[in-house]
Design an enzyme around this catalytic site. Sequence first.
Site, PDB file in Angstrom:
ATOM      1  N   SER A 143       0.866  -1.195   0.029  1.00 17.48           N
ATOM      2  CA  SER A 143       0.181   0.089   0.158  1.00 17.48           C
ATOM      3  C   SER A 143       1.050   1.183  -0.045  1.00 17.48           C
ATOM      4  CB  SER A 143      -0.834   0.101   1.285  1.00 17.48           C
ATOM      5  OG  SER A 143      -1.603   1.130   1.596  1.00 17.48           O
ATOM      6  N   TYR A 156      -2.242   0.101  10.730  1.00 19.21           N
ATOM      7  CA  TYR A 156      -2.057  -0.415   9.260  1.00 19.21           C
ATOM      8  C   TYR A 156      -0.917   0.287   8.734  1.00 19.21           C
ATOM      9  CZ  TYR A 156      -3.829  -1.061   4.471  1.00 19.21           C
ATOM     10  OH  TYR A 156      -3.658  -1.452   3.160  1.00 19.21           O
TER      11      TYR A 156
HETATM   12  P1  NAP Z   1     -11.227  -6.349   0.584  1.00 22.65           P
HETATM   13  O1  NAP Z   1     -12.167  -6.034  -0.656  1.00 22.65           O
HETATM   14  O2  NAP Z   1     -11.616  -5.964   1.915  1.00 22.65           O
HETATM   15  O3  NAP Z   1     -10.457  -7.822   0.345  1.00 22.65           O
HETATM   16  C1  NAP Z   1      -9.501  -8.106   1.544  1.00 22.65           C
HETATM   17  C2  NAP Z   1      -9.593  -9.528   1.006  1.00 22.65           C
HETATM   18  O4  NAP Z   1      -8.508 -10.091   2.154  1.00 22.65           O
HETATM   19  C3  NAP Z   1     -10.608 -10.347   1.137  1.00 22.65           C
HETATM   20  O5  NAP Z   1     -10.786 -11.411   0.199  1.00 22.65           O
HETATM   21  C4  NAP Z   1     -10.428 -11.156   2.493  1.00 22.65           C
HETATM   22  O6  NAP Z   1     -11.319 -12.332   2.485  1.00 22.65           O
HETATM   23  C5  NAP Z   1      -9.109 -11.338   2.632  1.00 22.65           C
HETATM   24  N1  NAP Z   1      -8.704 -11.576   3.942  1.00 22.65           N
HETATM   25  C6  NAP Z   1      -8.583 -10.799   4.965  1.00 22.65           C
HETATM   26  N2  NAP Z   1      -8.034 -11.463   6.131  1.00 22.65           N
HETATM   27  C7  NAP Z   1      -7.844 -12.501   5.640  1.00 22.65           C
HETATM   28  C8  NAP Z   1      -7.214 -13.775   6.510  1.00 22.65           C
HETATM   29  N3  NAP Z   1      -6.998 -13.507   7.728  1.00 22.65           N
HETATM   30  N4  NAP Z   1      -6.954 -14.783   5.587  1.00 22.65           N
HETATM   31  C9  NAP Z   1      -7.434 -14.981   4.255  1.00 22.65           C
HETATM   32  N5  NAP Z   1      -7.866 -13.711   3.489  1.00 22.65           N
HETATM   33  C10 NAP Z   1      -8.174 -12.779   4.260  1.00 22.65           C
HETATM   34  O7  NAP Z   1      -9.972  -5.139   0.183  1.00 22.65           O
HETATM   35  P2  NAP Z   1      -9.009  -4.835  -1.075  1.00 22.65           P
HETATM   36  O8  NAP Z   1      -8.814  -3.591  -0.911  1.00 22.65           O
HETATM   37  O9  NAP Z   1      -9.177  -5.644  -2.444  1.00 22.65           O
HETATM   38  O10 NAP Z   1      -7.651  -5.406  -0.229  1.00 22.65           O
HETATM   39  C11 NAP Z   1      -6.632  -6.242  -0.718  1.00 22.65           C
HETATM   40  C12 NAP Z   1      -5.213  -5.781  -0.296  1.00 22.65           C
HETATM   41  O11 NAP Z   1      -5.034  -4.450  -0.896  1.00 22.65           O
HETATM   42  C13 NAP Z   1      -5.174  -5.887   1.251  1.00 22.65           C
HETATM   43  O12 NAP Z   1      -3.817  -6.368   1.434  1.00 22.65           O
HETATM   44  C14 NAP Z   1      -5.303  -4.305   1.450  1.00 22.65           C
HETATM   45  O13 NAP Z   1      -4.534  -3.847   2.563  1.00 22.65           O
HETATM   46  C15 NAP Z   1      -4.333  -3.750   0.096  1.00 22.65           C
HETATM   47  N6  NAP Z   1      -4.975  -2.554  -0.124  1.00 22.65           N
HETATM   48  C16 NAP Z   1      -6.093  -1.846  -0.439  1.00 22.65           C
HETATM   49  C17 NAP Z   1      -6.264  -0.394  -0.597  1.00 22.65           C
HETATM   50  C18 NAP Z   1      -7.464   0.006  -0.838  1.00 22.65           C
HETATM   51  O14 NAP Z   1      -7.454   1.209  -0.839  1.00 22.65           O
HETATM   52  N7  NAP Z   1      -8.636  -0.863  -1.226  1.00 22.65           N
HETATM   53  C19 NAP Z   1      -5.065   0.531  -0.863  1.00 22.65           C
HETATM   54  C20 NAP Z   1      -3.849  -0.005  -0.677  1.00 22.65           C
HETATM   55  C21 NAP Z   1      -3.514  -1.435  -0.363  1.00 22.65           C
HETATM   56  P3  NAP Z   1     -12.003 -12.855   3.779  1.00 22.65           P
HETATM   57  O15 NAP Z   1     -12.697 -12.072   4.546  1.00 22.65           O
HETATM   58  O16 NAP Z   1     -13.200 -13.845   3.068  1.00 22.65           O
HETATM   59  O17 NAP Z   1     -10.982 -14.003   4.392  1.00 22.65           O
END
Ligand code: NAP
Length: 256
Positions: A143, A156
Amino acid sequence: MTTPMDTPASATRPTAVITGASSGIGAATAKALAAAGFDVVVTARRVERLEALVAEIGDAARAIRCDVTSPEDVAALAAAVPHAEVLIGNAGGALGVDPVLEFDEDQWRTMWETNVLGLARTVRAFAPQIEASGNGRIVVITSVAGHQTYPGGGGYTSAKHAAAAVVDTLRVEWLGKPVRVIEVAPGMVDTEFSTVRLGDEEKAAAVYDGLDPLTADDIAEAITWAVTRPPHMTVARLDLFPRQQGSARDVSRRQS
Ligand code: NAP
């Protein structure tokens, strides 16, 4: 869409494993990689979401439940996918916006166990087959919070800084091996991320008020590009922002 042209000529499609594929960036990446010629193994805790994704993608996809905070789950996943060539370490997220002096220990523990230990554990478990593939790629979704800080982000940002340090370390430790280590560091992406973080869809929607955030598909396209470069080329890090974002804390919102 590009094809996995950098993979050794083979009758079979290369396999990519995606953690956190039940929503957002992970789900979009599974679809994009399947369209680009990969077999995809989609993993997360919410199995019904994974099954819906497999139904959408078709024969190129299969689902395996895996909580990355569970050593047993991760070991079972790696054993079930002995020929993975690409690992997308995407599972993660944020919980809360408390200032450091008021931090919630459970929230911080979960963020660290998921974004840092869960990531390192998954990479370690898949290292043998990724290396044995002869053209391995490990992509880690960190991120902008892995490189900058902001008030209310201490749990975070510290976790994602640690994840970014793990990626950089791994790239150097693995020099000489046929594996490319790729970091993708997005800014604001409209997924379930903010709903999970704030526990409320209305508060989450306000995060994107007056902004055109990136979409999960934007990130998936970039990941697909990075893993389909020729084998001599490592995309070490991609920083991806919406046009209206300048840093972890600076955004330009439209006035309504
Ligand atoms: P999201 O829609 O909330 O997806 C998060 C995913 O992580 C879900 O599929 C969730 O699945 C999984 N997850 C969470 N805890 C887990 C665990 N203990 N074991 C296995 N899976 C787990 O959010 P996203 O934005 O797509 O996030 C994906 C990645 O991008 C994350 O690492 C996040 O920090 C990063 N990111 C996001 C943003 C943003 O603005 N959206 C920006 C920078 C980086 P389950 O709950 O079904 O397990």
